[in-house]
Design an enzyme around this catalytic site. Structure first.
Site, PDB file in Angstrom:
ATOM      1  N   ASP A  25     -28.450  12.745   3.448  1.00  0.00           N
ATOM      2  CA  ASP A  25     -27.788  12.098   4.585  1.00  0.00           C
ATOM      3  C   ASP A  25     -28.856  11.558   5.529  1.00  0.00           C
ATOM      4  OD1 ASP A  25     -24.698  12.690   6.104  1.00  0.00           O
ATOM      5  OD2 ASP A  25     -26.309  11.553   7.073  1.00  0.00           O
ATOM      6  N   ASP A  46      -6.060   3.081   7.655  1.00  0.00           N
ATOM      7  CA  ASP A  46      -7.522   2.967   7.724  1.00  0.00           C
ATOM      8  C   ASP A  46      -8.029   1.531   7.879  1.00  0.00           C
ATOM      9  OD1 ASP A  46      -7.601   5.666   7.414  1.00  0.00           O
ATOM     10  OD2 ASP A  46      -8.701   5.675   5.521  1.00  0.00           O
ATOM     11  N   TYR A  66     -18.753  15.441  13.403  1.00  0.00           N
ATOM     12  CA  TYR A  66     -17.685  16.441  13.530  1.00  0.00           C
ATOM     13  C   TYR A  66     -18.097  17.644  14.367  1.00  0.00           C
ATOM     14  CZ  TYR A  66     -15.796  13.729   9.763  1.00  0.00           C
ATOM     15  OH  TYR A  66     -15.336  12.673   9.021  1.00  0.00           O
ATOM     16  N   ALA A 110      -5.407  10.671   7.653  1.00  0.00           N
ATOM     17  CA  ALA A 110      -4.019  10.560   7.222  1.00  0.00           C
ATOM     18  C   ALA A 110      -3.083  10.820   8.397  1.00  0.00           C
ATOM     19  CB  ALA A 110      -3.759  11.572   6.110  1.00  0.00           C
ATOM     20  N   GLY A 160       0.841  -1.197   0.000  1.00  0.00           N
ATOM     21  CA  GLY A 160       0.000   0.000   0.000  1.00  0.00           C
ATOM     22  C   GLY A 160       0.873   1.242   0.000  1.00  0.00           C
ATOM     23  N   SER A 185      -0.418  -1.543   4.749  1.00  0.00           N
ATOM     24  CA  SER A 185      -1.193  -0.302   4.829  1.00  0.00           C
ATOM     25  C   SER A 185      -2.180  -0.327   3.675  1.00  0.00           C
ATOM     26  CB  SER A 185      -0.273   0.917   4.750  1.00  0.00           C
ATOM     27  OG  SER A 185      -1.033   2.079   5.016  1.00  0.00           O
ATOM     28  N   ARG A 205      -0.117   8.262   9.332  1.00  0.00           N
ATOM     29  CA  ARG A 205       1.310   8.621   9.296  1.00  0.00           C
ATOM     30  C   ARG A 205       1.984   8.292  10.629  1.00  0.00           C
ATOM     31  NH1 ARG A 205       3.130  12.396   4.855  1.00  0.00           N
ATOM     32  NH2 ARG A 205       5.072  12.013   5.922  1.00  0.00           N
ATOM     33  N   SER A 265      -5.516  11.608  -1.122  1.00  0.00           N
ATOM     34  CA  SER A 265      -6.931  11.963  -1.277  1.00  0.00           C
ATOM     35  C   SER A 265      -7.237  13.280  -0.574  1.00  0.00           C
ATOM     36  CB  SER A 265      -7.816  10.848  -0.713  1.00  0.00           C
ATOM     37  OG  SER A 265      -7.732   9.712  -1.536  1.00  0.00           O
ATOM     38  N   CYS A 266      -6.456  13.590   0.452  1.00  0.00           N
ATOM     39  CA  CYS A 266      -6.636  14.848   1.189  1.00  0.00           C
ATOM     40  C   CYS A 266      -6.492  16.058   0.256  1.00  0.00           C
ATOM     41  CB  CYS A 266      -5.591  14.983   2.288  1.00  0.00           C
ATOM     42  SG  CYS A 266      -5.346  13.511   3.239  1.00  0.00           S
ATOM     43  N   ARG A 305     -12.219   8.893  -3.726  1.00  0.00           N
ATOM     44  CA  ARG A 305     -11.050   8.382  -3.006  1.00  0.00           C
ATOM     45  C   ARG A 305     -10.023   7.934  -4.028  1.00  0.00           C
ATOM     46  NH1 ARG A 305     -10.616   6.379   2.456  1.00  0.00           N
ATOM     47  NH2 ARG A 305      -8.688   5.208   2.675  1.00  0.00           N
ATOM     48  N   HIS A 321      -0.917   7.093   2.619  1.00  0.00           N
ATOM     49  CA  HIS A 321      -0.278   7.742   3.769  1.00  0.00           C
ATOM     50  C   HIS A 321       0.501   6.787   4.667  1.00  0.00           C
ATOM     51  CE1 HIS A 321      -2.146  11.677   3.171  1.00  0.00           C
ATOM     52  NE2 HIS A 321      -3.163  10.993   2.697  1.00  0.00           N
ATOM     53  N   ALA A 381      -8.650   1.299   2.857  1.00  0.00           N
ATOM     54  CA  ALA A 381     -10.071   1.013   2.782  1.00  0.00           C
ATOM     55  C   ALA A 381     -10.599   1.390   1.409  1.00  0.00           C
ATOM     56  CB  ALA A 381     -10.803   1.828   3.847  1.00  0.00           C
TER      57      ALA A 381
END
Ligand code: FAD
Length: 452
Positions: free
Chosen positions: A179, A284, A188, A302, A7, A110, A306, A41-42, A132, A10, A113
């Site tokens: 949603d 993930d 969040y 991420a 993988g 790593s 890391r 992806s970030c 993603r 990150h 997902a």
């Protein structure tokens, strides 16, 4: 020592960096089933909004850079099986299906997902996308500029869904967010914040369809999606659907090789070691200790991957470094607002099994005498354990950038500080940046009053 890393996102990237640093003589084989390494992806939102022009620049490193460091990079190479006793991997070339066997002494997984695909009628129609990885980034960017795509539905209003919605709204599309939660960004932020952000989205022509989910996608004779039917029976037009309704660990193939939990997450200890002492796992596909509760959970960030990647590398030849507990901090902008949050919120407390209390304060970013064009209202919420007074979480939002405060709260959570520690903690004051009492002091003092 022969180290294999599977993988290249990150967690994998950080693991490779860590091995290079800790074990400069190690032979490193780095396997990635895609045709590109270390896409972030970030950074997708920055690409979708045209801030970053080249999709290939959204990465940590190129193959030649890593090969110059002595890493043996294998792209288009899917690891499909592990023989833990023989220390062997089965590697399939995804372009021609050819299988090879490769040796390792230590293995770091790593594998991350994959986006959850809603199991609803019409799910096989065209123009139902995910968000993603690099391939989806390219497809989404192409969709943004297609004139026949006018109506976009985003399924899920977590931070990825909001990034998708804002990007497509800014690209001139009419966006609907659906949603099942009653609010956006349900894990969040609490409602003091989401109410404002929901208005902000509506003001930017984003429709919200909350407390409902997708029942069916309807298509035309070309098998392209044309509309969405929701669980409440509502129907609306959609030329493109972007599903951002969660992820699933890419671990089915690991069953029986390393211990997985009921959700398919790879079980690890705090050294990132799996049930097999020579196999480590990060990112993930694993859980990480959540600092406010001390319990392990999935925090798909991420920043977590890391930290785990660095630990895994450090621990290959014995326990050297435990992975630090994290608070699940994240930040995002929603059109004119910027918010960040960390730790426990009122909305997540019950699910986490903790009793918390909160205070909500508003202030201006800098003293009120500073003119409005250099100032803004700030909303801040501090969450704590009313019995121990320990800080458990915080949320902040403003039209100016105040998000760095959340890193201070994350540290407070990690250090088990109380509201009393925070109430008079020393933070700088300069009228161009801040108030004499930082909003964290103000909230903690309010919490003390409430508790005493
Ligand atoms: P993944 O990113 O899932 O990558 C796994 C990699 O392994 C993939 O490249 C895959 O092809 C490869 N792979 C899988 N199985 C195999 C196999 N058997 N053989 C070979 N290769 C394999 N986090 C933040 O902290 N901040 C942010 O701002 C942020 N923004 C995000 C925005 C978006 C749109 C998305 C989708 C995520 C964001 N995240 C953010 C989350 C972050 O991207 C993830 O937490 C992180 O990518 C997890 O890294 P990972 O290494 O576990 O796995």
């Amino acid at each position: 020592m022969k180290v294999a890393v599977v993988g290249s996102s990150h967690g994998g990237y950080e693991a490779v960096r860590g091995v290079l640093q800790q074990f400069p003589d190690a032979h490193i084989d780095w396997y990635e089933k895609g045709d590109f390494i270390s896409f972030l992806s970030c950074g997708m939102e920055l690409y979708l909004q045209g801030v970053v022009k080249d999709v290939n620049s959204v990465s940590y490193a190129t193959i030649p850079e890593m090969e110059d460091k002595g890493v043996h990079v294998h792209i288009n190479s899917e690891v499909t099986n592990i023989d833990p006793d023989g220390h062997k991997l089965t590697v399939v070339d995804v372009q021609n299906g050819q299988e090879e066997s490769a040796d390792y002494d230590k293995l770091i997984l790593s594998v991350g997902a994959t986006p959850f695909k809603l199991p609803v009628a019409g799910k096989e129609l065209q123009n139902i996308y995910a968000m993603r990885g690099r391939d989806w980034a390219i497809k989404l960017r192409e969709a943004e500029v297609k004139p026949d795509i006018k109506n976009v539905t985003v399924v899920g209003s977590g931070y990825i869904g909001i990034e998708a919605a804002e990007s497509f709204a800014k690209a001139g599309k009419h966006v609907t967010i659906v949603d099942m939660n009653p609010t956006i960004l349900g894990t969040y932020l609490d409602t003091e914040f989401t109410e404002i952000l929901e208005e902000e989205l509506k003001a930017n022509d984003v429709d919200l369809r909350l407390s409902q989910s997708v029942k069916e996608y309807v298509g035309n004779s070309d098998d392209k999606v044309t509309s969405v039917i929701s669980t409440t029976g509502d129907t609306w037009d959609a030329d493109l659907v972007i599903e951002t309704a969660g992820i699933r660990p890419a671990t089915k193939w690991l069953a029986g090789i390393v211990d997985l939990d009921d959700h398919g997450m790879i079980k690890t200890d705090e050294y990132q070691q799996t049930s097999n002492p020579d196999i480590f796992a990060v990112g993930d596909a694993t859980e990480i200790e959540f600092a406010p509760t001390g319990k392990k959970q999935l925090i798909a960030l991420a920043s977590s991957a890391r930290r785990q990647g660095r630990s895994a590398a450090a621990n290959l030849e014995g326990h050297k470094r435990k992975t630090t507990a994290v608070s699940g901090s994240s930040a995002l902008h929603v059109f004119n607002y910027k918010f960040a949050s960390t730790g426990v919120k009122d909305v997540t407390a019950k699910g986490l099994g903790v009793d918390v209390e909160s205070v909500f304060v508003t202030d201006t970013k800098v003293p009120p005498f500073v003119p409005a064009e250099h100032n803004a209202e700030v909303f801040f919420k501090l969450t704590y354990d009313p019995k121990t007074r320990v800080v458990m979480g915080a949320q902040i939002m403003s039209k100016m950038d105040t998000t760095a405060n959340i890193n201070a709260i994350s540290l407070a959570i990690q250090q088990h500080m109380t509201v009393d520690d925070l109430a008079y903690a020393d933070f700088f004051f300069q009228p161009g940046f801040d108030r004499p009492w930082n909003i964290m002091n103000v909230a903690a003092q309010k919490a003390e009053q409430k508790l005493d």
